[in-house]
Design an enzyme around this catalytic site. Structure first.
Site, PDB file in Angstrom:
ATOM      1  CB  SER A 137      -0.842   0.007   1.285  1.00 53.90           C
ATOM      2  OG  SER A 137      -1.477   1.256   1.467  1.00 53.90           O
ATOM      3  CE1 TYR A 194      -3.486  -1.645   5.556  1.00 58.84           C
ATOM      4  CE2 TYR A 194      -3.375   0.604   4.736  1.00 58.84           C
ATOM      5  CZ  TYR A 194      -3.522  -0.752   4.502  1.00 58.84           C
ATOM      6  OH  TYR A 194      -3.683  -1.206   3.216  1.00 58.84           O
TER       7      TYR A 194
END
Ligand code: 8X3
Length: 255
Positions: free
Chosen positions: A141, A154
């Site tokens: 990501s 995250y």
């Protein structure tokens, strides 16, 4: 040196979003695919639609990964063995600041994004080496490359997955295994943000509100398909993709 003549891939995280779209993409590009996820009902539909072979497994569990390895070895034996492992399984839980971190969410994110990827790779790297060439693609990501407020947990997991991907590339080049990282920014999928926000659909919809054309799962799957379909000596080692409206994590255009 061996070329990529067989096209036998394992795709994790296949029950929805980018994983499911990747299975569809690879099947339409002529790959044999084992689609892996926990949810059997979703996998069954995907298999019916695409002709992929479904396999229900939780990649954070050692026994499941061992069963997957045995199954994939048997399934792909007649067509030349596993040559491509695509780790899409992962996800986010929560948008808490570090001060308010929910530890079980952080643990879950580390387990699924980092340890799950590691377990799958540990299981399949011997087969890829034996094969003479191989491809690993890890879906990380943009959160694995930069941080933002509320993204600490995250990002910590995705930075970890990014780091293991970099180490793997260095370790496996001599075994003719290429290692690709695909790092998407904002992708509007059915479940990613909904899961992250504990099932609050209204809050999830707000994340994408006014953003012109966030990426779709199919956009990312197209890039994944392109990268793994290139001749084997070409390694797109790191691909960052975002919607035009998201010039950076901190610069999102909403109209
Ligand atoms: C998802 C990208 O911007 O939500 O992997 O962290 S972001």
């Amino acid at each position: 040196m061996a070329e990529n003549t067989s096209k036998n891939a394992i795709v994790t995280g296949a029950s929805s979003g980018i994983g499911a779209a990747t299975v569809r993409q690879l099947r339409s590009d002529g790959w044999n695919v084992i689609a892996v996820a926990r949810r059997e009902d979703r996998l069954a539909h995907l298999a019916q639609d695409t002709g992929a072979t479904p396999f229900a497994a939780d990649i954070t569990k050692d026994d499941d990964v061992a069963r997957l390895r045995a199954f994939a070895t048997d399934t792909f034996a007649p067509s030349g063995g596993v040559d491509t492992v695509i780790n899409i399984a992962g996800g986010a839980r929560g948008v808490d600041t570090v001060a308010n971190a929910q530890e079980e969410d952080w643990e879950w994110m580390y387990r699924v994004n980092v340890l799950g990827t590691m377990k799958v790779l540990k299981a399949f790297l011997p087969a890829l080496r034996e094969h003479g060439y191989g491809t690993v693609l890890n879906l990380t990501s943009t959160a694995g490359h930069t941080t933002y407020e509320g993204g600490g947990g995250y990002s910590a997991a995705k930075f970890g997955q990014h780091a293991l991907t970099g180490a793997l590339r260095l370790e496996e080049a001599e075994n003719n295994i290429r290692v690709i990282e695909v790092a998407p920014g904002m992708v509007a999928t059915e479940e990613f943000t909904l899961n992250r926000l504990g099932g609050n659909q209204e809050a999830a919809d707000k994340v994408y509100q006014g953003v012109e054309k966030p990426l779709t799962a199919e956009d990312v799957a197209g890039v994944v398909g392109y990268a793994v379909g290139l001749p084997h000596h070409i390694n797109l080692d790191q691909i960052v993709l975002r919607p035009v409206a998201q010039a950076a994590a901190h610069k999102l255009i909403r109209r």
